[in-house]
Design a protein around this motif. Sequence first.
Motif, mmCIF file in Angstrom:
data_model
loop_
_atom_site.group_PDB
_atom_site.id
_atom_site.type_symbol
_atom_site.label_atom_id
_atom_site.label_comp_id
_atom_site.label_asym_id
_atom_site.label_seq_id
_atom_site.Cartn_x
_atom_site.Cartn_y
_atom_site.Cartn_z
ATOM 1 N N MET A 86 0.828 -1.204 0.000
ATOM 2 C CA MET A 86 0.000 0.000 0.000
ATOM 3 C C MET A 86 0.858 1.248 0.000
ATOM 4 S SD MET A 86 -3.124 -0.806 -0.318
ATOM 5 C CE MET A 86 -3.907 0.744 0.123
ATOM 6 N N GLU A 87 1.969 1.194 0.721
ATOM 7 C CA GLU A 87 2.881 2.334 0.735
ATOM 8 C C GLU A 87 3.475 2.557 -0.657
ATOM 9 O OE1 GLU A 87 4.473 5.629 2.215
ATOM 10 O OE2 GLU A 87 3.196 4.278 3.370
ATOM 11 N N GLU A 88 3.839 1.457 -1.321
ATOM 12 C CA GLU A 88 4.355 1.558 -2.683
ATOM 13 C C GLU A 88 3.282 2.086 -3.632
ATOM 14 O OE1 GLU A 88 5.665 -2.354 -3.546
ATOM 15 O OE2 GLU A 88 7.482 -2.214 -2.316
ATOM 16 N N LEU A 89 2.049 1.670 -3.395
ATOM 17 C CA LEU A 89 0.943 2.150 -4.218
ATOM 18 C C LEU A 89 0.734 3.649 -4.030
ATOM 19 C CD1 LEU A 89 -1.067 0.887 -6.209
ATOM 20 C CD2 LEU A 89 -2.684 0.654 -4.314
ATOM 21 N N ARG A 90 0.812 4.102 -2.782
ATOM 22 C CA ARG A 90 0.685 5.539 -2.509
ATOM 23 C C ARG A 90 1.828 6.305 -3.163
ATOM 24 N NH1 ARG A 90 -1.649 3.728 2.466
ATOM 25 N NH2 ARG A 90 0.406 3.352 3.376
ATOM 26 N N ASP A 91 3.033 5.729 -3.095
ATOM 27 C CA ASP A 91 4.187 6.374 -3.731
ATOM 28 C C ASP A 91 3.989 6.480 -5.238
ATOM 29 O OD1 ASP A 91 5.402 6.642 -1.291
ATOM 30 O OD2 ASP A 91 6.722 4.901 -1.525
ATOM 31 N N SER A 92 3.394 5.426 -5.811
ATOM 32 C CA SER A 92 3.142 5.427 -7.255
ATOM 33 C C SER A 92 2.150 6.526 -7.634
ATOM 34 C CB SER A 92 2.600 4.058 -7.682
ATOM 35 O OG SER A 92 2.267 4.061 -9.059
ATOM 36 N N VAL A 93 1.097 6.671 -6.828
ATOM 37 C CA VAL A 93 0.112 7.730 -7.077
ATOM 38 C C VAL A 93 0.774 9.101 -6.989
ATOM 39 C CG1 VAL A 93 -1.962 8.863 -6.188
ATOM 40 C CG2 VAL A 93 -1.851 6.365 -6.292
ATOM 41 N N THR A 99 4.769 14.071 -11.477
ATOM 42 C CA THR A 99 5.193 14.132 -12.872
ATOM 43 C C THR A 99 4.262 15.007 -13.701
ATOM 44 O OG1 THR A 99 6.182 11.918 -12.756
ATOM 45 C CG2 THR A 99 5.667 12.771 -14.947
ATOM 46 N N ARG A 100 2.957 14.841 -13.505
ATOM 47 C CA ARG A 100 1.996 15.619 -14.276
ATOM 48 C C ARG A 100 2.047 17.102 -13.907
ATOM 49 N NH1 ARG A 100 1.003 14.288 -18.762
ATOM 50 N NH2 ARG A 100 -0.846 15.607 -18.755
ATOM 51 N N LEU A 101 2.145 17.383 -12.608
ATOM 52 C CA LEU A 101 2.204 18.775 -12.173
ATOM 53 C C LEU A 101 3.477 19.445 -12.681
ATOM 54 C CD1 LEU A 101 0.840 18.515 -8.527
ATOM 55 C CD2 LEU A 101 -0.270 19.648 -10.467
ATOM 56 N N GLN A 102 4.594 18.701 -12.649
ATOM 57 C CA GLN A 102 5.859 19.255 -13.125
ATOM 58 C C GLN A 102 5.780 19.550 -14.617
ATOM 59 O OE1 GLN A 102 8.093 19.977 -10.846
ATOM 60 N NE2 GLN A 102 9.415 20.991 -12.317
#
Length: 253
Positions: A86-93, A99-102
């Motif tokens: 779940m932590e990895e999933l949150r990191d992925s989100v 990336t999109r904001l940048q």
Amino acid sequence: MSTTEERAQTLYDKALTELNTYLEDMKTKPPQEIINSAYQIVNKQDLLMILESAELTPAELNVLNELDHPLQVLYEEWLPVEDRHMEELRDSVQSYLDTRLQYRAEKLYADPSVFRYEGSYSEAREKGEVHLYRANRKRDRACIDAFTENISDANEARRMREFVQEWTQEFGHDRCKFLLGYTVQCADWDGRYSVASKREAAKTNYHITPEHDPFSEFHTNAHPCLVNYAYELLIEQERDKKKSAPKRDEPER
């Protein structure tokens, strides 16, 4: 069928029976309890597929066959790992959002009509605008690099005025003047900078302290005389723009 194959089949049959029994029991439960168990059902189905396809050693098969409920044991073993998942999933989100904001911020500052981001990193972080801060700094770097790398050639070709015009058209007058003004202000002792340039550069607060200079990386090493002339051209551009702007009491035609 070899002994290993028999043990593997025995394990699969046991796990399949366990899963079917669990699913039949679920059918007698209230809808909400079934919904709450959906995650466990999916994971046990996945574990069953793993047991069907995995090439386990005889010793590994023995360990699993000794279990009365292998799927339940393996599911419970997965749960602590699932927390990390779940932590990895949150990191992925978060990575996707960053990336999109940048990308959007860099696209924004590629427009020369957009003014520089004025806030510090701490201010940007507090407002959730770190992507704007970073994109602005990246554009600052491209701007001052373009000046440093091309100003000498422009001078040798006797097209300084044209170069400055092109430079501001690409990066915006606001950004170009801000960055050159920093170099002028940092060397206000240098006689190669004119009084007018020093006076104009002094109007901008670069928030420089003895402990910290937030713009040190943008100091151009171009010759001071070239920097001064380019900066004076920027001042001239600004002055001409103000002259050409319609007065407030006159309608714009």
